[in-house]
Design a protein around this motif. Structure first.
Motif: not given
Length: 72
Positions: A3-11
């Motif tokens: 699986k490729t990591p997905v970059r999450m955005k901070a709220v």
């Protein structure tokens, strides 16, 4: 396949400088609100306060008697 990591955005939440009056009603007539809460639930308030105060008074009395018993 991995699986490729997905970059999450901070709220990030912030108050607008134009909307600083978020909770003005919280502190308005706070003494009246406390009076109503206590008068509606005075039995529960007494059952909470009396054991706490009684325990505190007992401990203070016991400590004082312990101090007096070790004098000379």
């Amino acid at each position: 396949m991995g699986k490729t990591p997905v970059r999450m955005k901070a709220v990030v939440y912030a108050l607008s400088p134009f909307q600083q009056k978020v909770m003005p009603g919280l502190w308005k007539d706070i003494t009246t609100k406390i009076h109503h809460k206590v008068s509606e639930n005075w039995i529960s308030a007494a059952l909470l306060v009396v054991p706490v105060v009684g325990t505190y008074e007992y401990v203070m009395y016991y400590k004082e008697q312990e101090k007096l018993s070790h004098r000379y």
